[in-house]
Design a protein around this motif. Structure first.
Motif, PDB file in Angstrom:
ATOM      1  N   LEU A  63       0.786  -1.222   0.000  1.00 33.95           N
ATOM      2  CA  LEU A  63       0.000   0.000   0.000  1.00 33.95           C
ATOM      3  C   LEU A  63       0.823   1.279   0.000  1.00 33.95           C
ATOM      4  N   GLY A  64       2.069   1.192   0.424  1.00 36.30           N
ATOM      5  CA  GLY A  64       2.869   2.405   0.558  1.00 36.30           C
ATOM      6  C   GLY A  64       3.665   2.732  -0.695  1.00 36.30           C
ATOM      7  N   SER A  65       3.971   4.015  -0.845  1.00 31.50           N
ATOM      8  CA  SER A  65       4.840   4.458  -1.933  1.00 31.50           C
ATOM      9  C   SER A  65       6.284   4.116  -1.588  1.00 31.50           C
ATOM     10  N   ALA A  66       7.176   4.325  -2.552  1.00 30.33           N
ATOM     11  CA  ALA A  66       8.595   4.092  -2.278  1.00 30.33           C
ATOM     12  C   ALA A  66       9.069   4.988  -1.140  1.00 30.33           C
ATOM     13  N   ALA A  67       8.539   6.200  -1.092  1.00 25.93           N
ATOM     14  CA  ALA A  67       8.933   7.131  -0.029  1.00 25.93           C
ATOM     15  C   ALA A  67       8.443   6.647   1.333  1.00 25.93           C
ATOM     16  N   ALA A  68       7.213   6.087   1.382  1.00 24.01           N
ATOM     17  CA  ALA A  68       6.666   5.584   2.649  1.00 24.01           C
ATOM     18  C   ALA A  68       7.476   4.387   3.145  1.00 24.01           C
ATOM     19  N   ILE A  69       7.844   3.498   2.236  1.00 23.58           N
ATOM     20  CA  ILE A  69       8.660   2.342   2.609  1.00 23.58           C
ATOM     21  C   ILE A  69      10.031   2.806   3.088  1.00 23.58           C
ATOM     22  N   ALA A  70      10.579   3.806   2.410  1.00 24.84           N
ATOM     23  CA  ALA A  70      11.886   4.343   2.800  1.00 24.84           C
ATOM     24  C   ALA A  70      11.838   4.915   4.211  1.00 24.84           C
ATOM     25  N   ALA A  71      10.737   5.577   4.550  1.00 17.12           N
ATOM     26  CA  ALA A  71      10.607   6.155   5.885  1.00 17.12           C
ATOM     27  C   ALA A  71      10.605   5.068   6.949  1.00 17.12           C
TER      28      ALA A  71
ATOM     29  N   LEU B  29       8.335  -1.769  -8.091  1.00 17.68           N
ATOM     30  CA  LEU B  29       7.407  -2.007  -6.989  1.00 17.68           C
ATOM     31  C   LEU B  29       6.145  -2.718  -7.450  1.00 17.68           C
ATOM     32  N   SER B  30       5.662  -2.370  -8.634  1.00 19.02           N
ATOM     33  CA  SER B  30       4.445  -2.999  -9.145  1.00 19.02           C
ATOM     34  C   SER B  30       4.624  -4.499  -9.294  1.00 19.02           C
ATOM     35  N   ASP B  31       5.771  -4.900  -9.826  1.00 21.14           N
ATOM     36  CA  ASP B  31       6.086  -6.326 -10.003  1.00 21.14           C
ATOM     37  C   ASP B  31       6.183  -7.014  -8.645  1.00 21.14           C
ATOM     38  N   LEU B  32       6.816  -6.369  -7.680  1.00 23.60           N
ATOM     39  CA  LEU B  32       6.933  -6.926  -6.325  1.00 23.60           C
ATOM     40  C   LEU B  32       5.557  -7.102  -5.699  1.00 23.60           C
ATOM     41  N   ARG B  33       4.676  -6.112  -5.870  1.00 24.02           N
ATOM     42  CA  ARG B  33       3.346  -6.178  -5.266  1.00 24.02           C
ATOM     43  C   ARG B  33       2.531  -7.344  -5.822  1.00 24.02           C
ATOM     44  N   GLN B  34       2.672  -7.628  -7.098  1.00 25.83           N
ATOM     45  CA  GLN B  34       1.952  -8.759  -7.673  1.00 25.83           C
ATOM     46  C   GLN B  34       2.371 -10.065  -7.007  1.00 25.83           C
TER      47      GLN B  34
ATOM     48  N   ALA C 126      12.037   2.148   6.702  1.00 25.75           N
ATOM     49  CA  ALA C 126      13.357   1.503   6.735  1.00 25.75           C
ATOM     50  C   ALA C 126      14.475   2.477   7.116  1.00 25.75           C
ATOM     51  N   GLY C 127      14.150   3.751   7.219  1.00 22.17           N
ATOM     52  CA  GLY C 127      15.162   4.733   7.579  1.00 22.17           C
ATOM     53  C   GLY C 127      16.179   4.977   6.489  1.00 22.17           C
ATOM     54  N   THR C 128      15.681   5.059   5.230  1.00 16.32           N
ATOM     55  CA  THR C 128      16.589   5.270   4.106  1.00 16.32           C
ATOM     56  C   THR C 128      15.892   6.122   3.046  1.00 16.32           C
ATOM     57  N   SER C 129      16.389   6.113   1.817  1.00 11.96           N
ATOM     58  CA  SER C 129      15.814   6.935   0.750  1.00 11.96           C
ATOM     59  C   SER C 129      14.957   6.090  -0.185  1.00 11.96           C
ATOM     60  N   ASP C 130      14.079   6.773  -0.932  1.00  9.07           N
ATOM     61  CA  ASP C 130      13.245   6.034  -1.888  1.00  9.07           C
ATOM     62  C   ASP C 130      14.088   5.446  -3.022  1.00  9.07           C
ATOM     63  N   ALA C 131      15.197   6.079  -3.335  1.00  5.52           N
ATOM     64  CA  ALA C 131      16.098   5.523  -4.359  1.00  5.52           C
ATOM     65  C   ALA C 131      16.667   4.188  -3.899  1.00  5.52           C
ATOM     66  N   THR C 132      16.953   4.082  -2.601  1.00  3.53           N
ATOM     67  CA  THR C 132      17.452   2.819  -2.050  1.00  3.53           C
ATOM     68  C   THR C 132      16.379   1.746  -2.115  1.00  3.53           C
ATOM     69  N   VAL C 133      15.141   2.137  -1.905  1.00  4.48           N
ATOM     70  CA  VAL C 133      14.032   1.186  -2.016  1.00  4.48           C
ATOM     71  C   VAL C 133      13.962   0.628  -3.427  1.00  4.48           C
ATOM     72  N   VAL C 134      14.048   1.501  -4.420  1.00  6.97           N
ATOM     73  CA  VAL C 134      13.985   1.069  -5.823  1.00  6.97           C
ATOM     74  C   VAL C 134      15.146   0.136  -6.141  1.00  6.97           C
ATOM     75  N   ARG C 135      16.352   0.468  -5.679  1.00  7.98           N
ATOM     76  CA  ARG C 135      17.514  -0.391  -5.928  1.00  7.98           C
ATOM     77  C   ARG C 135      17.333  -1.757  -5.266  1.00  7.98           C
ATOM     78  N   THR C 136      16.800  -1.768  -4.055  1.00  6.66           N
ATOM     79  CA  THR C 136      16.598  -3.036  -3.344  1.00  6.66           C
ATOM     80  C   THR C 136      15.618  -3.923  -4.085  1.00  6.66           C
ATOM     81  N   VAL C 137      14.522  -3.337  -4.524  1.00 10.40           N
ATOM     82  CA  VAL C 137      13.504  -4.100  -5.252  1.00 10.40           C
ATOM     83  C   VAL C 137      14.114  -4.741  -6.501  1.00 10.40           C
ATOM     84  N   ARG C 138      14.929  -3.994  -7.200  1.00 14.23           N
ATOM     85  CA  ARG C 138      15.574  -4.533  -8.405  1.00 14.23           C
ATOM     86  C   ARG C 138      16.619  -5.591  -8.049  1.00 14.23           C
ATOM     87  N   SER C 139      17.310  -5.397  -6.930  1.00 11.74           N
ATOM     88  CA  SER C 139      18.296  -6.396  -6.484  1.00 11.74           C
ATOM     89  C   SER C 139      17.626  -7.720  -6.139  1.00 11.74           C
TER      90      SER C 139
END
Length: 279
Positions: free
Chosen positions: A21-29, A50-55, A31-44
């Protein structure tokens, strides 16, 4: 992965509601990091985004473990010592409460209170354990002078409760995936009448987002573990106070009327008890 990416990965695993339900920014908050880190983690982790992960997460939720499997996992994590069990369960409740203290959740809560207060009547839906919470919420809303009903019946018995819905009303729905028939019927009836729905759920939001006015993603413990309801109860009691604060005079007057009625009943019962003792 870097330490920051590891924190994001743990957050995605332990707080699936945030990932759903959360945006990359909400997830980053969280985890105590940045939304760019969230995007990199999802790809790693092997996902395109995020859409692919949510499915994938949704598919995992649909294939949810049985209650016995959930209990088994919870017991394995809690251990055998009673004090350790207490500490383990309190820890899970603290995680749920922490999720509700984030700014996005608090903003959503404020909007939800606005929706419920504006309704002519409030209808609280829930079945099973959530049905007991729905009954409690309806009772407390009525006590502060806000006409409410509990949609806590299942099967065809729900039809009688749905007759109470009218134009200008609001619905508070406490429900979780999968999308069972009663949820669909309540949503459809609310849509026909133009009733806004506030959804309390850690998993159902993505299935019904287009029909919901506001989603409050309250965690029910850890993923695949025994469902815990303390977070939901805290949310409901915060709603009671929040709604009472919107019209304090009305809430206090309603509770004074309740006290007066209780006194009348107590006196009647006392007299009957005395007369019986004399027989």
């Amino acid at each position: 992965m870097s330490p920051a990416e590891q924190r994001v990965a743990r957050c995605l695993v332990e707080q699936k509601d945030a990932a759903l339900l959360g945006s990359a920014a909400a997830i980053a908050a969280l985890a105590g990091t940045s939304d760019a880190t969230v995007v990199r983690t999802v790809r790693s982790l092997g996902f395109d985004g995020l859409s692919d992960l949510r499915q994938t997460l949704l598919a995992d939720i649909i294939a949810t473990p049985t209650p016995s499997a959930r209990l088994r996992l919870t017991l394995e994590g809690a251990g055998d010592d009673s004090a350790q069990v207490l500490d383990h369960v309190i820890g899970m409740h603290e995680e749920a409460l922490a999720a509700m203290k984030t700014p996005p959740f608090q903003a959503s809560f404020s909007r939800s209170v606005d929706i419920l207060f504006a309704g002519k009547r409030r209808h609280v839906f829930g079945v099973g354990p959530s049905g007991a919470v729905a009954d409690y919420a309806s009772l407390q809303f009525n006590r502060i002078g806000l006409a409410s009903t509990a949609l806590s019946a299942s099967g065809v018995a729900l039809a009688d409760r749905l007759l109470a819905l009218g134009e200008g009303d609001a619905v508070l729905m406490i429900a979780y995936a999968p999308l069972y028939r009663e949820i669909e019927i309540v949503i459809e009836r609310a849509r026909q009448l133009g009733n806004p729905i506030v959804l309390v759920s850690d998993s159902l939001g993505p299935f019904v987002a287009e029909h919901i006015a506001e989603v409050l993603p309250v965690p029910r413990g850890r993923a695949d573990h025994l469902a815990m309801h303390s977070g939901t109860m805290v949310l409901i009691e915060a709603m009671i106070v929040g709604l009472a604060a919107r019209d304090r005079a009305k809430a206090i007057a309603s509770l004074e009327s309740l006290s007066s009625l209780r006194g009348t009943i107590d006196k009647a019962w006392l007299k009957r008890g005395i007369s019986r003792s004399k027989i």
